[in-house]
Write a protein that holds these residues in place. Structure first.
Motif, PDB file in Angstrom:
ATOM      1  N   ASP A 114     -20.773 -21.988  59.028  1.00 41.70           N
ATOM      2  CA  ASP A 114     -20.859 -20.546  58.573  1.00 41.70           C
ATOM      3  C   ASP A 114     -20.100 -19.641  58.892  1.00 41.70           C
ATOM      4  N   TYR A 115     -19.705 -19.526  60.331  1.00 46.32           N
ATOM      5  CA  TYR A 115     -18.804 -18.711  60.876  1.00 46.32           C
ATOM      6  C   TYR A 115     -17.256 -18.955  60.263  1.00 46.32           C
ATOM      7  N   LEU A 116     -16.732 -20.163  60.409  1.00 44.76           N
ATOM      8  CA  LEU A 116     -15.618 -20.696  59.698  1.00 44.76           C
ATOM      9  C   LEU A 116     -15.395 -20.251  58.294  1.00 44.76           C
ATOM     10  N   THR A 117     -16.299 -20.544  57.624  1.00 44.61           N
ATOM     11  CA  THR A 117     -16.142 -20.540  56.238  1.00 44.61           C
ATOM     12  C   THR A 117     -16.270 -19.055  55.426  1.00 44.61           C
ATOM     13  N   GLU A 118     -17.102 -18.297  56.347  1.00 45.92           N
ATOM     14  CA  GLU A 118     -17.441 -17.059  55.252  1.00 45.92           C
ATOM     15  C   GLU A 118     -16.480 -16.206  55.013  1.00 45.92           C
ATOM     16  N   ARG A 123     -13.190 -14.462  50.186  1.00 42.36           N
ATOM     17  CA  ARG A 123     -12.041 -14.362  49.468  1.00 42.36           C
ATOM     18  C   ARG A 123     -12.040 -15.036  47.910  1.00 42.36           C
ATOM     19  N   GLY A 124     -13.009 -15.784  47.792  1.00 42.40           N
ATOM     20  CA  GLY A 124     -13.198 -16.498  46.361  1.00 42.40           C
ATOM     21  C   GLY A 124     -12.710 -18.107  46.582  1.00 42.40           C
ATOM     22  N   ALA A 129     -13.599 -26.439  49.298  1.00 45.32           N
ATOM     23  CA  ALA A 129     -12.397 -26.009  49.995  1.00 45.32           C
ATOM     24  C   ALA A 129     -12.349 -25.486  51.147  1.00 45.32           C
ATOM     25  N   ALA A 130     -13.231 -24.439  51.179  1.00 47.31           N
ATOM     26  CA  ALA A 130     -13.360 -23.702  52.563  1.00 47.31           C
ATOM     27  C   ALA A 130     -13.814 -24.729  53.630  1.00 47.31           C
ATOM     28  N   THR A 173      -7.889 -17.352  57.905  1.00 51.12           N
ATOM     29  CA  THR A 173      -7.307 -16.826  56.831  1.00 51.12           C
ATOM     30  C   THR A 173      -5.762 -16.450  56.986  1.00 51.12           C
ATOM     31  N   GLU A 174      -5.065 -17.221  57.704  1.00 44.52           N
ATOM     32  CA  GLU A 174      -3.696 -17.126  58.147  1.00 44.52           C
ATOM     33  C   GLU A 174      -3.390 -15.354  58.215  1.00 44.52           C
TER      34      GLU A 174
END
Length: 325
Positions: A114-118, A123-124, A129-130, A173-174
């Motif tokens: 959850d932390y890594l993908t939120e 951002r859509g 993919a996330a 998110t680079e």
């Protein structure tokens, strides 16, 4: 302190004349700092000098009731005047922070996935993919069984592994800017080296600008392109890393080096800095370091010294030639 060696078109963080006070108590005064894309800038000084407050200002993380003046811009976006929505966008897409204690950055009841993908989902980015991006990041930061790690909670990781997770999250998110606030202090020496190497490698790969806050002067000399020295809420010296540690211009910088052990064994005798660190609110008039400085003169009490050129450095001292090595 305002070095103009960095191309402003490639600047990811520009702090200009930042002053900060809370309920009338000054915390920062006229702080200036610049970071270019792909550059590592160090921020050093004793505890209470204003290092963490300075880097947190880049994310608008100011103390409650703070009154700020000056300018803080991340990748061209103003932070101090940003609306709550714009500030969330800056934190989500332009700048990320790695804290000293990774456990403080994570919700203990939420899974790592959850932390890594939120941030990506916000951002859509589609869920699958996330998740694929999170798996790739975990693998690249050296987490074994990255798919299993997504289902685990923070307490199931060691401190070193959890810091790797936080680094993965910061880079998900680079962002153009990475703020590393003493990210290795709580780790053992071997893990410290691994984490620093990891940060540097990922930073070079993505061209991320990084501010690295540390008490470790040898580490700052080894990894930082430029270094700012802070004392009592002000920047007192700025120089390329090698120049700063080879020939410090400010007496405080020299005192820090003489008080710090070196892994290269070049400082056989350590010398404590006389007196105690000063916060900006309790600093003496004129140069804040004058009551601890062996070279202080009557003129040092008159005004806060302006930054002057000294070799490759900018030094806020009336007589840097008299304090250099």
């Amino acid at each position: 302190m305002n070095p103009d060696k960095t191309d402003k078109t490639d600047t990811v963080l520009e702090i200009a004349g930042l002053s900060l006070a809370v309920r009338g108590t000054p915390l920062l005064a006229d702080v200036t700092l610049r970071v270019a894309r792909g550059e590592t800038v160090g921020l050093v000084g004793e505890s209470g000098s204003g290092k963490s407050l300075t880097v947190r200002s880049a994310l608008g993380m100011l103390p409650r009731g703070a009154r700020a003046s000056g300018s803080v811009a991340v990748a061209g976006e103003q932070v101090l005047t940003a609306s709550p929505r714009a500030l969330r966008e800056i934190r989500r897409t332009r700048a990320s922070m790695v804290f000293q204690d990774p456990r403080a950055a994570l919700n203990p009841v939420r899974r790592i996935g959850d932390y890594l993908t939120e941030g990506l989902r916000a951002r859509g980015v589609p869920r699958r993919a996330a998740e694929a991006r999170a798996l790739d990041l975990l693998e690249r930061v050296g987490i074994r069984d990255p798919r299993g790690a997504l289902r685990r909670f923070p307490h199931e990781f060691s401190g070193g592994m959890l810091q790797r997770v936080v680094i993965a999250g910061a880079l998900a998110t680079e962002p153009a800017l990475l703020l590393a606030d003493e990210p290795t202090t709580a780790l053992d020496v071997t893990t410290q080296a691994e984490v620093v190497a990891l940060l540097r490698g990922l930073q070079r790969e993505h061209g991320t600008g990084m501010v690295f806050v540390t008490h470790d002067l040898d580490l700052a000399a080894a990894i930082c392109d430029r270094v700012y020295v802070m004392y009592a809420g002000r920047t007192v010296e700025e120089a390329p890393g090698a120049a700063l540690f080879g020939a410090p211009g400010h007496p405080y910088t020299r005192a820090l080096l003489e008080a710090s052990p070196s892994v290269r064994g070049e400082r056989a005798e350590l010398r404590a800095i006389a007196g105690r660190p000063r916060a900006l609110a309790e600093a003496p008039t004129g140069c804040a370091f004058r009551d601890r400085c062996p070279k202080a003169a009557d003129a040092c009490a008159a005004d806060v010294p302006a930054a002057i050129a000294h070799g490759l450095s900018l030094v806020a001292c009336l007589d840097p030639e008299g304090t250099g090595r």
